[in-house]
Design a protein around this motif. Structure first.
Motif, PDB file in Angstrom:
ATOM      1  N   PHE A 127     -28.958 -49.791 -81.643  1.00 16.04           N
ATOM      2  CA  PHE A 127     -30.256 -49.566 -81.021  1.00 16.04           C
ATOM      3  C   PHE A 127     -30.737 -50.803 -80.274  1.00 16.04           C
ATOM      4  O   PHE A 127     -31.288 -50.699 -79.180  1.00 16.04           O
ATOM      5  N   VAL A 128     -30.521 -51.979 -80.838  1.00 19.24           N
ATOM      6  CA  VAL A 128     -30.933 -53.213 -80.169  1.00 19.24           C
ATOM      7  C   VAL A 128     -30.176 -53.377 -78.857  1.00 19.24           C
ATOM      8  O   VAL A 128     -30.759 -53.729 -77.835  1.00 19.24           O
ATOM      9  N   ILE A 129     -28.897 -53.118 -78.867  1.00 17.95           N
ATOM     10  CA  ILE A 129     -28.102 -53.265 -77.645  1.00 17.95           C
ATOM     11  C   ILE A 129     -28.525 -52.248 -76.591  1.00 17.95           C
ATOM     12  O   ILE A 129     -28.670 -52.583 -75.414  1.00 17.95           O
ATOM     13  N   VAL A 130     -28.761 -51.022 -76.994  1.00 15.80           N
ATOM     14  CA  VAL A 130     -29.135 -49.978 -76.034  1.00 15.80           C
ATOM     15  C   VAL A 130     -30.513 -50.235 -75.442  1.00 15.80           C
ATOM     16  O   VAL A 130     -30.715 -50.139 -74.230  1.00 15.80           O
ATOM     17  N   PHE A 131     -31.489 -50.571 -76.276  1.00 15.33           N
ATOM     18  CA  PHE A 131     -32.854 -50.705 -75.794  1.00 15.33           C
ATOM     19  C   PHE A 131     -33.126 -52.017 -75.076  1.00 15.33           C
ATOM     20  O   PHE A 131     -34.104 -52.130 -74.344  1.00 15.33           O
ATOM     21  N   THR A 132     -32.289 -53.031 -75.254  1.00 10.03           N
ATOM     22  CA  THR A 132     -32.520 -54.299 -74.561  1.00 10.03           C
ATOM     23  C   THR A 132     -31.547 -54.510 -73.403  1.00 10.03           C
ATOM     24  O   THR A 132     -31.554 -55.573 -72.801  1.00 10.03           O
TER      25      THR A 132
ATOM     26  N   GLY B  49     -31.559 -53.350 -70.399  1.00 10.82           N
ATOM     27  CA  GLY B  49     -32.174 -53.451 -69.082  1.00 10.82           C
ATOM     28  C   GLY B  49     -33.324 -54.430 -69.024  1.00 10.82           C
ATOM     29  O   GLY B  49     -34.031 -54.479 -68.021  1.00 10.82           O
ATOM     30  N   THR B  50     -33.529 -55.224 -70.040  1.00 10.24           N
ATOM     31  CA  THR B  50     -34.673 -56.125 -70.058  1.00 10.24           C
ATOM     32  C   THR B  50     -34.239 -57.574 -69.887  1.00 10.24           C
ATOM     33  O   THR B  50     -33.059 -57.880 -69.790  1.00 10.24           O
ATOM     34  N   ALA B  51     -35.222 -58.447 -69.877  1.00 13.71           N
ATOM     35  CA  ALA B  51     -34.951 -59.880 -69.747  1.00 13.71           C
ATOM     36  C   ALA B  51     -34.362 -60.463 -71.028  1.00 13.71           C
ATOM     37  O   ALA B  51     -33.873 -61.589 -71.031  1.00 13.71           O
ATOM     38  N   VAL B  52     -34.395 -59.714 -72.112  1.00 11.49           N
ATOM     39  CA  VAL B  52     -33.861 -60.182 -73.392  1.00 11.49           C
ATOM     40  C   VAL B  52     -32.337 -60.041 -73.434  1.00 11.49           C
ATOM     41  O   VAL B  52     -31.678 -60.687 -74.239  1.00 11.49           O
ATOM     42  N   ALA B  53     -31.782 -59.244 -72.557  1.00  5.51           N
ATOM     43  CA  ALA B  53     -30.353 -58.937 -72.584  1.00  5.51           C
ATOM     44  C   ALA B  53     -29.454 -60.170 -72.588  1.00  5.51           C
ATOM     45  O   ALA B  53     -28.500 -60.215 -73.369  1.00  5.51           O
ATOM     46  N   PRO B  54     -29.687 -61.180 -71.751  1.00  7.05           N
ATOM     47  CA  PRO B  54     -28.788 -62.352 -71.804  1.00  7.05           C
ATOM     48  C   PRO B  54     -28.792 -63.045 -73.161  1.00  7.05           C
ATOM     49  O   PRO B  54     -27.771 -63.577 -73.592  1.00  7.05           O
ATOM     50  N   PHE B  55     -29.919 -63.031 -73.848  1.00  5.94           N
ATOM     51  CA  PHE B  55     -29.992 -63.673 -75.155  1.00  5.94           C
ATOM     52  C   PHE B  55     -29.274 -62.850 -76.221  1.00  5.94           C
ATOM     53  O   PHE B  55     -28.695 -63.397 -77.144  1.00  5.94           O
ATOM     54  N   ILE B  56     -29.305 -61.534 -76.080  1.00  5.63           N
ATOM     55  CA  ILE B  56     -28.602 -60.662 -77.027  1.00  5.63           C
ATOM     56  C   ILE B  56     -27.094 -60.833 -76.860  1.00  5.63           C
ATOM     57  O   ILE B  56     -26.349 -60.921 -77.822  1.00  5.63           O
TER      58      ILE B  56
END
Length: 49
Positions: A31-36, A38-45
Motif C-alpha cells: 500500500f505504501v508503494i502504490v499510494f506514494t 506519484g507523490t514527492a515522497v516516492a524518491p525517499f521510499i
C-alpha cells in the motif's frame, strides 16, 4: 475480500498464526508503494529498497 477471509480461515485451521504479521507487513508495504508512487515522497521510499 473473500480472498482475505479464505486466507484467515486457512491460517486459523492450520494454526499458522505466525504468518499473519508477515502478511500484514507485506500488505502495508504494498500500500505504501502504490499510494506514494506519484507523490514527492516516492524518491525517499525507493531509497529504502
Amino acid at each position: 475480500m473473500e480472498f482475505l477471509r479464505d486466507l484467515w480461515g486457512f491460517l486459523r485451521v492450520r494454526k499458522k498464526y505466525w504468518l499473519a504479521p508477515l502478511i500484514i507487513a507485506l500488505l502495508l508495504l504494498g500500500f505504501v508503494i502504490v499510494f506514494t508512487s506519484g507523490t514527492a515522497v516516492a524518491p525517499f521510499i525507493y531509497t529504502v529498497f
